[in-house]
Design an enzyme around this catalytic site. Structure first.
Site, mmCIF file in Angstrom:
data_model
loop_
_atom_site.group_PDB
_atom_site.id
_atom_site.type_symbol
_atom_site.label_atom_id
_atom_site.label_comp_id
_atom_site.label_asym_id
_atom_site.label_seq_id
_atom_site.Cartn_x
_atom_site.Cartn_y
_atom_site.Cartn_z
ATOM 1 N N GLU A 1 3.084 -3.288 2.190
ATOM 2 C CA GLU A 1 1.894 -3.871 1.575
ATOM 3 C C GLU A 1 2.173 -4.330 0.148
ATOM 4 O O GLU A 1 1.783 -5.423 -0.267
ATOM 5 C CB GLU A 1 0.736 -2.861 1.536
ATOM 6 C CG GLU A 1 0.340 -2.300 2.871
ATOM 7 C CD GLU A 1 0.999 -0.960 3.170
ATOM 8 O OE1 GLU A 1 2.255 -0.872 3.140
ATOM 9 O OE2 GLU A 1 0.271 0.002 3.440
ATOM 10 N N HIS B 1 6.729 -0.298 -0.376
ATOM 11 C CA HIS B 1 6.004 -0.293 0.891
ATOM 12 C C HIS B 1 5.734 -1.745 1.284
ATOM 13 O O HIS B 1 5.645 -2.631 0.436
ATOM 14 C CB HIS B 1 4.690 0.461 0.753
ATOM 15 C CG HIS B 1 4.854 1.936 0.617
ATOM 16 N ND1 HIS B 1 3.813 2.819 0.813
ATOM 17 C CD2 HIS B 1 5.933 2.702 0.305
ATOM 18 C CE1 HIS B 1 4.240 4.055 0.631
ATOM 19 N NE2 HIS B 1 5.528 4.001 0.312
#
Length: 189
Positions: A77, A75
């Site tokens: 992040e 992801h």
């Protein structure tokens, strides 16, 4: 695995009394995250972008890459935090703020807490997997020992529009034969 380089036009933060970037800066950093999300969309990834800021400077920029990297943890992040930790030489990202175009999931929120991210700022809410208030709020869970500050809804309409356009185009195009979304296939012995 190489991450995107930080945007050449650095956005310098102005700070509030608590050390967090000022709201107008939140929007500027979120625009950089939206640019990263757009790059991800061009690569066939769900358009989520993240920007990690340390002491008012962008030190990591990433977009979702689970499909291309064959990695469910890739992801935006997580990738931005990995790069920032490498650059800072520490898995603790104390004093860092993370900007992401979609409300973080439980995996990403948990990683932010372990990294001691000071603050996360997110764009569009995620009513299916959002872990900053939409489904659950891990940052307000009293049994956890670190609580990342959170601000949601920054450029939410822009973030949501990018996601809607991506999924509308995907529905028109049909399933990707390179991407198996069906049940796992066991390899014969």
């Amino acid at each position: 695995m190489s991450l995107e380089q930080p945007a050449p036009a650095m956005v310098e933060a102005t700070q509030q009394a608590d050390g967090a970037p000022a709201p107008q800066t939140d929007e500027a950093f979120m625009r950089l995250a939206l640019e990263a999300a757009q790059r991800g969309a061009h690569q066939g990834e769900v358009p989520v972008g993240a920007v990690l800021v340390h002491e008012g400077r962008v030190i990591a920029v990433a977009h979702n890459r689970p499909v291309g990297d064959h990695d469910p943890s890739a992801h935006a992040e997580i990738l931005a935090m990995r790069e920032a930790a490498r650059l800072l030489g520490n898995y603790r990202l104390v004093g860092c703020d993370l900007y992401v175009t979609l409300e973080p999931c439980a995996m990403c929120a948990g990683a932010m807490q372990h990294a001691r991210i000071r603050r996360v700022v997110w764009g569009a809410a995620d009513p299916k997997t959002g872990a900053c208030g939409s489904v659950i709020n891990l940052f307000e869970e009293p049994r956890l020992n670190h609580h990342t500050a959170a601000r949601g809804g920054v450029l939410a309409q822009d973030s949501a529009a990018l996601l809607r356009a991506f999924f509308a185009a995907r529905r028109q195009k049909g399933p990707d034969p390179k991407k198996d979304e069906g049940p796992l296939q066991m390899v014969p012995k």
